[in-house]
Design a protein around this motif. Structure first.
Motif, short mmCIF file in Angstrom:
data_model
loop_
_atom_site.label_atom_id
_atom_site.label_comp_id
_atom_site.label_asym_id
_atom_site.label_seq_id
_atom_site.Cartn_x
_atom_site.Cartn_y
_atom_site.Cartn_z
N LYS A 52 -6.38 -4.55 0.35
CA LYS A 52 -5.37 -4.73 -0.71
C LYS A 52 -5.71 -3.94 -1.96
CE LYS A 52 -3.63 -9.19 0.91
NZ LYS A 52 -4.11 -8.94 2.26
N LYS A 53 -6.97 -3.80 -2.27
CA LYS A 53 -7.36 -3.02 -3.44
C LYS A 53 -6.98 -1.56 -3.23
CE LYS A 53 -11.34 -1.82 -6.32
NZ LYS A 53 -12.80 -1.99 -6.51
N HIS A 54 -7.25 -1.05 -2.06
CA HIS A 54 -6.89 0.34 -1.73
C HIS A 54 -5.38 0.52 -1.80
CE1 HIS A 54 -7.17 4.25 0.26
NE2 HIS A 54 -6.17 3.86 1.04
N TYR A 55 -4.63 -0.48 -1.32
CA TYR A 55 -3.16 -0.41 -1.35
C TYR A 55 -2.66 -0.39 -2.79
CZ TYR A 55 1.72 -1.54 -0.36
OH TYR A 55 3.09 -1.52 -0.31
N LEU A 56 -3.21 -1.24 -3.65
CA LEU A 56 -2.79 -1.28 -5.06
C LEU A 56 -3.10 0.02 -5.78
CD1 LEU A 56 -3.83 -4.93 -6.01
CD2 LEU A 56 -1.49 -4.05 -5.79
N ILE A 69 18.69 -2.23 -5.77
CA ILE A 69 17.74 -1.28 -5.17
C ILE A 69 16.31 -1.62 -5.61
CG2 ILE A 69 17.03 1.14 -5.13
CD1 ILE A 69 19.97 1.90 -5.31
N CYS A 70 16.16 -2.03 -6.88
CA CYS A 70 14.83 -2.43 -7.36
C CYS A 70 14.29 -3.63 -6.59
CB CYS A 70 14.90 -2.75 -8.85
SG CYS A 70 15.11 -1.31 -9.91
N ILE A 71 15.16 -4.56 -6.27
CA ILE A 71 14.73 -5.73 -5.50
C ILE A 71 14.23 -5.30 -4.12
CG2 ILE A 71 15.54 -7.85 -4.38
CD1 ILE A 71 17.43 -8.22 -6.77
N PHE A 106 5.25 -0.11 -7.72
CA PHE A 106 5.57 -1.35 -8.44
C PHE A 106 6.16 -1.06 -9.82
CE2 PHE A 106 4.22 -4.69 -11.43
CZ PHE A 106 4.89 -5.77 -10.87
N ILE A 107 5.57 -0.09 -10.52
CA ILE A 107 6.07 0.26 -11.86
C ILE A 107 7.51 0.77 -11.76
CG2 ILE A 107 5.76 1.81 -13.82
CD1 ILE A 107 3.70 -0.42 -13.66
N ALA A 108 7.77 1.60 -10.75
CA ALA A 108 9.11 2.18 -10.61
C ALA A 108 10.14 1.17 -10.14
CB ALA A 108 9.05 3.35 -9.62
N SER A 109 9.71 0.03 -9.66
CA SER A 109 10.63 -0.97 -9.11
C SER A 109 11.04 -2.01 -10.14
CB SER A 109 9.98 -1.67 -7.91
OG SER A 109 9.62 -0.74 -6.91
N ILE A 110 10.52 -1.93 -11.34
CA ILE A 110 10.87 -2.90 -12.38
C ILE A 110 12.27 -2.58 -12.90
CG2 ILE A 110 10.27 -3.82 -14.65
CD1 ILE A 110 7.36 -3.14 -14.02
N ARG A 142 9.67 -4.29 -0.51
CA ARG A 142 8.87 -3.34 0.28
C ARG A 142 7.43 -3.30 -0.23
NH1 ARG A 142 7.81 -0.48 4.88
NH2 ARG A 142 7.08 1.62 4.44
N PHE A 143 7.26 -3.30 -1.55
CA PHE A 143 5.91 -3.23 -2.13
C PHE A 143 5.09 -4.46 -1.77
CE2 PHE A 143 3.08 -4.49 -5.61
CZ PHE A 143 2.22 -3.39 -5.64
N PHE A 144 5.66 -5.66 -1.97
CA PHE A 144 4.89 -6.88 -1.72
C PHE A 144 4.68 -7.13 -0.22
CE2 PHE A 144 6.34 -7.96 -6.09
CZ PHE A 144 5.10 -8.21 -6.63
#
Length: 286
Positions: free
Chosen positions: A74-78, A56-58, A85-89, A63-65
């Motif tokens: 991209k700055k606004h997206y980040l 699920i993390c993968i 991204f943090i939750a997907s680690i 989805r994030f990338f």
């Protein structure tokens, strides 16, 4: 008041079916993490849940990338999606609870989009793809967990490890059925029957979707041709109407010219009569 721009990037058109699928996966992932943290699980069940959570993390990272690559800013997206991204680690339990913020973000999107069904209906292709992906993940996850729970403690069981449970779920849902691993308990047979029926339905939906993908362009061409014929017919009708109006105008103009001609002839005859009378009077005087 919630600032909608704060929670969406420029390439996000509000709520999408994939957002709903990610929210459901986040709920499943949080449930798995809570079970792994507070549940009394044997080693193989724990390993299986860890493998499912990693998968699920993968998906979350993909989805994030993909969103980052397609984002205009991209700055606004980040700034607005760094928590995703943090939750997907994977493999870090403390960070996995950050997925609760993913759920809250999607809930806010749902509140702003007034209706859930309207975006799903408008984005049918995305709805179908996200539904198929979600169904595949949920069926594989729950069937492998349940089969390992009921089979691991049974005598003569051959599904006793996380890898065997996942492999059995995969070949069963695909209706291949190699027979190398199979349930030996009644509960396992019931689970296998449900997975087989789900697999047949799942691949039936995929077949229908693929057929619609190939048929849709032809249908679109047919509709476009019908619209072109309707436009041509409308143009011809307008042209005929203009011709009829021009003909009526010409007839009116011709009738008016004839009336003017009759009036001119009448005036000429009147002038001739007056001229003859004057000539006659002059002759008398002479």
């Amino acid at each position: 008041m919630i600032n909608k721009q704060k929670w969406t990037s420029k390439n996000d058109s509000g709520f999408s079916p994939f957002d709903l699928a990610m929210m459901i996966l986040s709920l499943v992932s949080v449930a798995i993490v809570l079970t792994m943290t507070f549940g009394e699980l044997n080693q193989e069940i724990y390993r299986l849940m860890l493998m499912i959570d990693t998968g699920i993390c993968i998906i979350f990272l993909t989805r994030f990338f993909s969103g980052l690559v397609t984002a205009h800013n991209k700055k606004h997206y980040l700034v607005n999606h760094w928590i995703d991204f943090i939750a997907s680690i994977p493999a870090i339990e403390a960070l996995r609870f950050a997925r609760i913020f993913q759920i809250l973000r999607v809930v806010r999107l749902l509140k702003m989009s007034q209706s859930i069904l309207l975006p799903l209906i408008k984005q049918r292709a995305k709805t179908t793809l996200s539904s198929l992906m979600l169904a595949m993940i949920l069926i594989l996850s729950f069937s492998s967990i349940f089969i390992l729970l009921v089979e691991s403690g049974a005598p003569d069981a051959n599904i006793t490890t996380a890898e065997q449970a996942l492999w059995w779920a995969l070949v069963t849902i695909s209706t291949v059925g190699y027979g190398d691993y199979y349930p030996v308990t009644t509960a396992g047979h019931i689970i296998g029957s449900v997975v087989i029926i789900s697999g047949v339905s799942f691949f039936g939906i995929i077949s229908g979707y693929m057929a619609s993908v190939f048929v849709a362009p032809d249908e679109a061409d047919r509709i476009e041709a019908q619209e072109e014929r309707a436009d041509i017919k409308s143009d011809i009708e307008h042209a005929l109407e203009r011709m009829e109006q021009n003909q009526q105008h010409m007839e009116k103009t011709q009738l008016k010219m004839e009336q003017n001609q009759q009036q001119m002839l009448s005036e000429i005859e009147s002038l001739k009569s007056v001229l003859k009378q004057k000539l006659h009077n002059n002759n008398k005087q002479d």
